[in-house]
Scaffold this motif. Structure first.
Motif, mmCIF file in Angstrom:
data_model
loop_
_atom_site.group_PDB
_atom_site.id
_atom_site.type_symbol
_atom_site.label_atom_id
_atom_site.label_comp_id
_atom_site.label_asym_id
_atom_site.label_seq_id
_atom_site.Cartn_x
_atom_site.Cartn_y
_atom_site.Cartn_z
ATOM 1 N N GLU A 1 4.980 3.675 2.428
ATOM 2 C CA GLU A 1 4.719 2.378 1.803
ATOM 3 C C GLU A 1 4.699 1.317 2.890
ATOM 4 O O GLU A 1 5.563 1.282 3.746
ATOM 5 C CB GLU A 1 5.828 2.082 0.799
ATOM 6 C CG GLU A 1 5.673 0.778 0.082
ATOM 7 C CD GLU A 1 6.762 0.571 -0.960
ATOM 8 O OE1 GLU A 1 7.056 -0.602 -1.228
ATOM 9 O OE2 GLU A 1 7.310 1.552 -1.485
ATOM 10 N N ASP A 2 3.672 0.475 2.850
ATOM 11 C CA ASP A 2 3.542 -0.594 3.833
ATOM 12 C C ASP A 2 3.121 -1.886 3.137
ATOM 13 O O ASP A 2 2.400 -1.854 2.145
ATOM 14 C CB ASP A 2 2.494 -0.250 4.896
ATOM 15 C CG ASP A 2 2.983 0.822 5.843
ATOM 16 O OD1 ASP A 2 3.971 0.561 6.553
ATOM 17 O OD2 ASP A 2 2.393 1.913 5.869
ATOM 18 N N ILE A 3 3.571 -2.997 3.687
ATOM 19 C CA ILE A 3 3.102 -4.309 3.262
ATOM 20 C C ILE A 3 2.137 -4.788 4.335
ATOM 21 O O ILE A 3 2.473 -4.832 5.507
ATOM 22 C CB ILE A 3 4.252 -5.335 3.118
ATOM 23 C CG1 ILE A 3 5.249 -4.887 2.054
ATOM 24 C CG2 ILE A 3 3.705 -6.729 2.840
ATOM 25 C CD1 ILE A 3 4.784 -5.026 0.627
ATOM 26 N N VAL A 4 0.917 -5.080 3.926
ATOM 27 C CA VAL A 4 -0.095 -5.624 4.823
ATOM 28 C C VAL A 4 -0.268 -7.062 4.364
ATOM 29 O O VAL A 4 -0.619 -7.315 3.217
ATOM 30 C CB VAL A 4 -1.418 -4.848 4.707
ATOM 31 C CG1 VAL A 4 -2.462 -5.409 5.646
ATOM 32 C CG2 VAL A 4 -1.184 -3.376 4.979
ATOM 33 N N ALA B 1 -5.679 8.588 6.720
ATOM 34 C CA ALA B 1 -4.882 8.118 5.581
ATOM 35 C C ALA B 1 -5.590 8.361 4.255
ATOM 36 O O ALA B 1 -6.804 8.225 4.143
ATOM 37 C CB ALA B 1 -4.588 6.630 5.735
ATOM 38 N N ARG B 2 -4.777 8.685 3.257
ATOM 39 C CA ARG B 2 -5.215 8.819 1.860
ATOM 40 C C ARG B 2 -4.546 7.685 1.095
ATOM 41 O O ARG B 2 -3.311 7.598 1.039
ATOM 42 C CB ARG B 2 -4.762 10.173 1.323
ATOM 43 C CG ARG B 2 -4.958 10.361 -0.174
ATOM 44 C CD ARG B 2 -4.386 11.701 -0.654
ATOM 45 N NE ARG B 2 -5.052 12.808 0.001
ATOM 46 C CZ ARG B 2 -4.435 13.712 0.782
ATOM 47 N NH1 ARG B 2 -3.132 13.632 0.988
ATOM 48 N NH2 ARG B 2 -5.115 14.689 1.342
ATOM 49 N N LEU B 3 -5.335 6.777 0.524
ATOM 50 C CA LEU B 3 -4.790 5.666 -0.267
ATOM 51 C C LEU B 3 -4.368 6.191 -1.633
ATOM 52 O O LEU B 3 -5.185 6.749 -2.366
ATOM 53 C CB LEU B 3 -5.836 4.560 -0.429
ATOM 54 C CG LEU B 3 -5.406 3.362 -1.266
ATOM 55 C CD1 LEU B 3 -4.321 2.564 -0.546
ATOM 56 C CD2 LEU B 3 -6.597 2.478 -1.575
ATOM 57 N N LEU B 4 -3.086 6.004 -1.973
ATOM 58 C CA LEU B 4 -2.553 6.485 -3.246
ATOM 59 C C LEU B 4 -2.521 5.393 -4.308
ATOM 60 O O LEU B 4 -2.839 5.634 -5.466
ATOM 61 C CB LEU B 4 -1.138 7.026 -3.046
ATOM 62 C CG LEU B 4 -0.985 8.156 -2.029
ATOM 63 C CD1 LEU B 4 0.491 8.443 -1.793
ATOM 64 C CD2 LEU B 4 -1.711 9.399 -2.517
ATOM 65 N N ILE C 1 0.837 -1.197 0.000
ATOM 66 C CA ILE C 1 0.000 0.000 0.000
ATOM 67 C C ILE C 1 0.871 1.246 0.000
ATOM 68 O O ILE C 1 1.773 1.383 0.834
ATOM 69 C CB ILE C 1 -0.919 0.006 1.246
ATOM 70 C CG1 ILE C 1 -1.881 -1.181 1.172
ATOM 71 C CG2 ILE C 1 -1.673 1.321 1.368
ATOM 72 C CD1 ILE C 1 -2.735 -1.353 2.405
ATOM 73 N N LEU C 2 0.610 2.141 -0.955
ATOM 74 C CA LEU C 2 1.237 3.453 -0.965
ATOM 75 C C LEU C 2 0.187 4.416 -0.427
ATOM 76 O O LEU C 2 -0.936 4.460 -0.926
ATOM 77 C CB LEU C 2 1.654 3.869 -2.377
ATOM 78 C CG LEU C 2 2.588 2.926 -3.128
ATOM 79 C CD1 LEU C 2 2.963 3.522 -4.476
ATOM 80 C CD2 LEU C 2 3.818 2.587 -2.326
ATOM 81 N N TRP C 3 0.548 5.165 0.603
ATOM 82 C CA TRP C 3 -0.429 6.049 1.234
ATOM 83 C C TRP C 3 0.242 7.296 1.773
ATOM 84 O O TRP C 3 1.460 7.367 1.875
ATOM 85 C CB TRP C 3 -1.181 5.310 2.330
ATOM 86 C CG TRP C 3 -0.346 4.919 3.520
ATOM 87 C CD1 TRP C 3 0.553 3.883 3.595
ATOM 88 C CD2 TRP C 3 -0.297 5.585 4.777
ATOM 89 N NE1 TRP C 3 1.136 3.856 4.838
ATOM 90 C CE2 TRP C 3 0.630 4.887 5.590
ATOM 91 C CE3 TRP C 3 -0.958 6.679 5.317
ATOM 92 C CZ2 TRP C 3 0.914 5.263 6.894
ATOM 93 C CZ3 TRP C 3 -0.681 7.049 6.624
ATOM 94 C CH2 TRP C 3 0.241 6.346 7.394
ATOM 95 N N GLN C 4 -0.601 8.256 2.113
ATOM 96 C CA GLN C 4 -0.118 9.524 2.635
ATOM 97 C C GLN C 4 -0.949 9.892 3.858
ATOM 98 O O GLN C 4 -2.174 9.731 3.852
ATOM 99 C CB GLN C 4 -0.261 10.599 1.560
ATOM 100 C CG GLN C 4 0.297 11.940 1.921
ATOM 101 C CD GLN C 4 0.158 12.914 0.767
ATOM 102 O OE1 GLN C 4 -0.908 13.027 0.173
ATOM 103 N NE2 GLN C 4 1.242 13.597 0.439
ATOM 104 N N GLU C 5 -0.275 10.380 4.881
ATOM 105 C CA GLU C 5 -0.998 10.838 6.063
ATOM 106 C C GLU C 5 -1.540 12.245 5.798
ATOM 107 O O GLU C 5 -0.820 13.128 5.343
ATOM 108 C CB GLU C 5 -0.086 10.853 7.293
ATOM 109 C CG GLU C 5 -0.835 11.180 8.559
ATOM 110 C CD GLU C 5 0.006 11.037 9.821
ATOM 111 O OE1 GLU C 5 -0.457 11.500 10.866
ATOM 112 O OE2 GLU C 5 1.113 10.468 9.751
ATOM 113 N N ARG C 6 -2.821 12.417 6.076
ATOM 114 C CA ARG C 6 -3.452 13.724 5.923
ATOM 115 C C ARG C 6 -3.206 14.569 7.172
ATOM 116 O O ARG C 6 -2.783 14.048 8.198
ATOM 117 C CB ARG C 6 -4.964 13.540 5.684
ATOM 118 C CG ARG C 6 -5.258 12.819 4.373
ATOM 119 C CD ARG C 6 -6.684 12.366 4.193
ATOM 120 N NE ARG C 6 -7.695 13.096 4.909
ATOM 121 C CZ ARG C 6 -8.834 13.535 4.389
ATOM 122 N NH1 ARG C 6 -9.093 13.320 3.115
ATOM 123 N NH2 ARG C 6 -9.723 14.156 5.125
#
Length: 182
Positions: free
Chosen positions: A81-84, A37-40, A27-32
């Motif tokens: 970036e995280d691996i879930v 979280a905003r999923l990119l 998952i590529l994401w950004q903290e608002r």
């Protein structure tokens, strides 16, 4: 034109009480600014995409512009970036879930916003599952989603939701199903 169908308890087993991780994702994401979280972008192994309600403890409230579109639009402000993972070992097989690699998307009840062109050119997207919290739908969010046949909304038909904002962007006939109750 939309058709409405009441699902009652049908689908309860599918959605369950916890739609969290049942697959492995990158998952590529950004903290608002508010800590959510905003999923990119998302990578996985299946055309059925379950978006987690939380990304490393941050509620996922936004599907970013171009999230599932063919051309990735990453913000200049950086991202994480995280691996879930449900099971280890699938990471090398993850593919970018965009365009024709997506057939079904299950959004968590936490999602409030779908960005501009979020599902642009997802020509194989057939079903979208969502909760009632969506209240912002960006322009052309569903442009060229030519196979979209059904939206499953996890709320009663008389509950306020963003379904009209979505339907206003879709020119083809689509079935809308409401699921009420636990």
């Amino acid at each position: 034109m939309s058709k409405s169908c009441g699902t009652g308890d049908a689908g309860k087993e599918f959605w369950g009480n916890n739609m969290e991780q049942i697959q492995t994702y990158r998952i590529l994401w950004q903290e608002r600014k508010d800590g959510s979280a905003r999923l990119l972008r998302i990578y996985g192994t299946s055309p059925q995409v379950f978006i987690p309600a939380k990304i490393t403890g941050h509620p996922c409230v936004e599907i970013a512009p171009y999230c599932f579109a063919p051309k990735m639009q990453l913000p200049q402000g950086g991202y994480q970036e995280d691996i879930v993972s449900a099971e280890k070992g699938f990471e090398p097989y993850l593919q970018e879930l965009c365009k024709n690699a997506v057939e079904e998307v299950i959004l968590p009840d936490t999602v409030e916003e779908i960005g501009n062109c979020a599902f642009y050119d997802c020509r194989q997207l057939k079903q979208l599952h969502m909760g009632p919290a969506v209240h912002v739908v960006g322009s052309d969010a569903f442009m060229n989603t030519l196979s979209l046949q059904k939206i499953l909304l996890r709320c009663p038909a008389d509950e306020k939701s963003g379904i009209q904002k979505i339907l206003s962007q879709i020119s083809s006939s689509i079935e809308v199903c409401f699921q009420s109750g636990d």
